[in-house]
Design a protein around this motif. Structure first.
Motif, PDB file in Angstrom:
ATOM      1  N   UNK A 245     -40.761 -44.254  -1.664  1.00 27.26           N
ATOM      2  CA  UNK A 245     -40.891 -43.818  -0.276  1.00 27.26           C
ATOM      3  C   UNK A 245     -40.475 -42.376  -0.031  1.00 27.26           C
ATOM      4  N   UNK A 246     -40.905 -41.861   1.114  1.00 28.47           N
ATOM      5  CA  UNK A 246     -40.520 -40.531   1.602  1.00 28.47           C
ATOM      6  C   UNK A 246     -40.950 -39.399   0.663  1.00 28.47           C
ATOM      7  N   UNK A 247     -42.182 -39.498   0.186  1.00 26.61           N
ATOM      8  CA  UNK A 247     -42.798 -38.345  -0.474  1.00 26.61           C
ATOM      9  C   UNK A 247     -42.747 -38.323  -1.985  1.00 26.61           C
ATOM     10  N   UNK A 248     -42.026 -39.231  -2.592  1.00 24.74           N
ATOM     11  CA  UNK A 248     -41.866 -39.200  -4.048  1.00 24.74           C
ATOM     12  C   UNK A 248     -43.213 -39.214  -4.771  1.00 24.74           C
ATOM     13  N   UNK A 249     -44.185 -39.964  -4.221  1.00 24.75           N
ATOM     14  CA  UNK A 249     -45.466 -40.105  -4.936  1.00 24.75           C
ATOM     15  C   UNK A 249     -46.545 -39.161  -4.390  1.00 24.75           C
ATOM     16  N   UNK A 250     -46.088 -38.151  -3.648  1.00 22.54           N
ATOM     17  CA  UNK A 250     -47.036 -37.161  -3.132  1.00 22.54           C
ATOM     18  C   UNK A 250     -47.686 -37.561  -1.829  1.00 22.54           C
ATOM     19  N   UNK A 269     -33.395 -44.523  -1.338  1.00 25.57           N
ATOM     20  CA  UNK A 269     -33.256 -43.334  -2.202  1.00 25.57           C
ATOM     21  C   UNK A 269     -33.584 -41.988  -1.518  1.00 25.57           C
ATOM     22  N   UNK A 270     -34.875 -41.634  -1.452  1.00 19.74           N
ATOM     23  CA  UNK A 270     -35.267 -40.322  -0.941  1.00 19.74           C
ATOM     24  C   UNK A 270     -35.032 -40.136   0.546  1.00 19.74           C
ATOM     25  N   UNK A 271     -34.698 -41.205   1.245  1.00 14.77           N
ATOM     26  CA  UNK A 271     -34.518 -41.129   2.701  1.00 14.77           C
ATOM     27  C   UNK A 271     -33.454 -40.098   3.067  1.00 14.77           C
ATOM     28  N   UNK A 272     -32.375 -40.057   2.275  1.00 16.15           N
ATOM     29  CA  UNK A 272     -31.365 -39.008   2.486  1.00 16.15           C
ATOM     30  C   UNK A 272     -31.183 -38.210   1.200  1.00 16.15           C
ATOM     31  N   UNK A 273     -32.119 -38.351   0.287  1.00 17.70           N
ATOM     32  CA  UNK A 273     -32.129 -37.547  -0.941  1.00 17.70           C
ATOM     33  C   UNK A 273     -30.854 -37.598  -1.764  1.00 17.70           C
ATOM     34  N   UNK A 274     -30.059 -38.650  -1.578  1.00 21.54           N
ATOM     35  CA  UNK A 274     -28.823 -38.767  -2.357  1.00 21.54           C
ATOM     36  C   UNK A 274     -27.618 -38.162  -1.645  1.00 21.54           C
TER      37      UNK A 274
END
Ligand SMILES: Cc1ncc(COP(=O)(O)O)c(C=O)c1O
Length: 439
Positions: A245-250, A269-274
């Motif tokens: 989610x949130x752009x990881x797969x383009x 995961x990518x929601x707050x980028x860690x």
């Protein structure tokens, strides 16, 4: 250093990171390591962004802890960001938690409560996929198709009801067989028939399989037909997009790759980028209202939706938009995949290079023609990862034990051409090292 948990197939003892900045990790022993995995495929905007630290600081000063169901400006802003810019318009009901496992638990509970709210309390089985990872709690360990992470727990875990994960390279009909799509759709229909649709609440699936299989995509056209079958049988679809989610797969979500419209999306995961521990379970008004009307509770976790986590997520999501990083994920991902393909396609150890955007997987085998695997005890994945680490690049281990020797790539969306070259050359050297030892 004293030994700490966890124990993993990949031995990380001795790794001591003193700082993370941009796409790099800096170790105590003075090494600079390119983080080609974004940690656990989490970091997207790069490490150490001061503006995220600043909003976390401000949120902590203003609202250090507030009961999760109450509104705060940080929560309101995150909901606005999510509903206006990120989520499919129909998925506007948001349940926040502290990580992907919890968010998947919520999705399962919501599915079962929804069916019960419709008077179908017996429609409570959850279909999973044979090769999958949904988290590390007891029920997610049971529901995941991940053999290695179940070991020692088998006697206690729930037995999942599995359909086959579409895996074109290893389709039982043959590699990338033209009838692979129908094979896997038949499998879905057969499993539904044998369990009885009246007993099944939902299917949980990663639309593009994450690290358990290393970015395995289903055969073209699979998802829309699978969704049709699920809808006809009133089985909800939970898209586990914790990793994708949130752009990881383009794209914003992997569902967008396939035109898929799930009933629930789970993303973390990518929601707050860690930068903070936060994940979400996103569903429809229809489902949320039905549960509410029935009077069922959907309890929160104490640390869900911490104002500092919400502020961090809003800031990261805004950076992704402002700096057009989802588009960058697609473009850089394509470059990286093309370059990997150019350099490694003919490599006798490489069975497949796959994935979308900046979630890529490389499947390593002993025999490219027969797809024979190296024995598990050889720990080939670990050897490749350790060698690359010593060269200055971190890759993420994929696979489930049974499925293995998958190298996952998931760098931040900010890597440049020179870093792409470095990733590819380091991986090539690591594979050459294995080749010299085993072939
Ligand atoms: C697809 C998927 N679902 C769920 C999880 C579990 O998330 P967490 O580790 O945040 O609990 C992960 C973690 O890797 C994942 O990749």
């Amino acid at each position: 250093m004293k030994p700490i948990w966890p124990y993993l197939a990949q031995d990380y003892s001795g790794v001591y990171i003193t700082q993370a900045k941009g796409a790099y990790l800096y170790s105590k022993s003075g090494n600079k390591i390119l983080d080609a995995a974004g940690g656990a495929i989490v970091n997207n905007i790069g490490h150490g962004r001061k503006e995220v630290a600043e909003v976390i600081k401000q949120a902590t000063i203003k609202n250090s802890y507030v009961l999760p169901p109450w509104t705060t400006p940080e929560r309101e802003e995150l909901v606005e960001e999510l509903t206006e810019y990120w989520l499919p318009s129909e998925l506007n009901r948001i349940h926040l938690s502290s990580g992907g496992s919890e968010a998947n638990e919520a999705a399962i509970k919501i599915s079962i409560q929804y069916q019960a709210s419709k008077g179908k309390a017996k429609k409570n089985l959850i279909l999973n996929r044979s090769l999958s990872y949904h988290g590390t709690t007891i029920s997610m360990t049971g529901i995941s198709g991940h053999t290695a992470r179940k070991r020692g727990l088998e006697s206690y875990l729930i037995e999942p009801h599995s359909i086959e994960t579409p895996y074109p390279l290893r389709c039982p009909l043959g590699k990338h067989h033209p009838e692979a799509k129908d094979y896997y759709l038949n499998n879905l229909e057969e499993v539904i028939k044998s369990l009885g649709a009246e007993n099944i609440a939902a299917l949980i699936a990663e639309p593009l399989n994450g690290s358990s299989g290393g970015a395995i995509a289903p055969p073209q056209g699979y998802w829309l037909e699978a969704q049709k079958i699920l809808t006809e049988n009133e089985i909800l679809l939970i898209a586990d997009e914790v990793m994708t989610g949130f752009g990881r797969v383009g794209k914003k979500f992997a569902c967008d790759l396939y035109g898929l419209k799930p009933d629930i999306i789970v993303a973390g995961k990518g929601m707050a980028g860690g930068y903070a521990a936060i994940a979400g379970t996103y569903t429809t008004n229809k489902i949320a209202e039905s549960i509410k009307q029935a009077g069922y509770e959907v309890m929160f976790h104490t640390f869900a939706a911490l104002p500092l986590s919400c502020a961090a997520a809003t800031c990261v999501l805004k950076i992704l938009r402002k700096e057009k990083l989802v588009e960058a994920s697609a473009a850089i991902g394509k470059k990286l995949k093309d370059h990997l393909t150019e350099e490694l396609k003919e490599n006798p150890l490489v069975a497949e290079i796959r994935g979308e955007g900046l979630l890529l997987g490389i499947e390593v085998v002993k025999n490219k023609d027969t797809l024979e695997l190296f024995e598990e005890k050889e720990k080939i994945t670990s050897k490749i990862i350790n060698y690359a680490f010593s060269e200055g690049v971190f890759f993420y281990p994929g696979g489930t034990g049974e499925v293995r020797d998958i190298i996952c790539l998931g760098p931040p969306f900010i890597i440049n051409d020179a870093e792409i070259d470095f990733i590819v050359s380091s991986l090539k050297k690591s594979l050459d090292h294995i080749k010299s030892k085993y072939l």
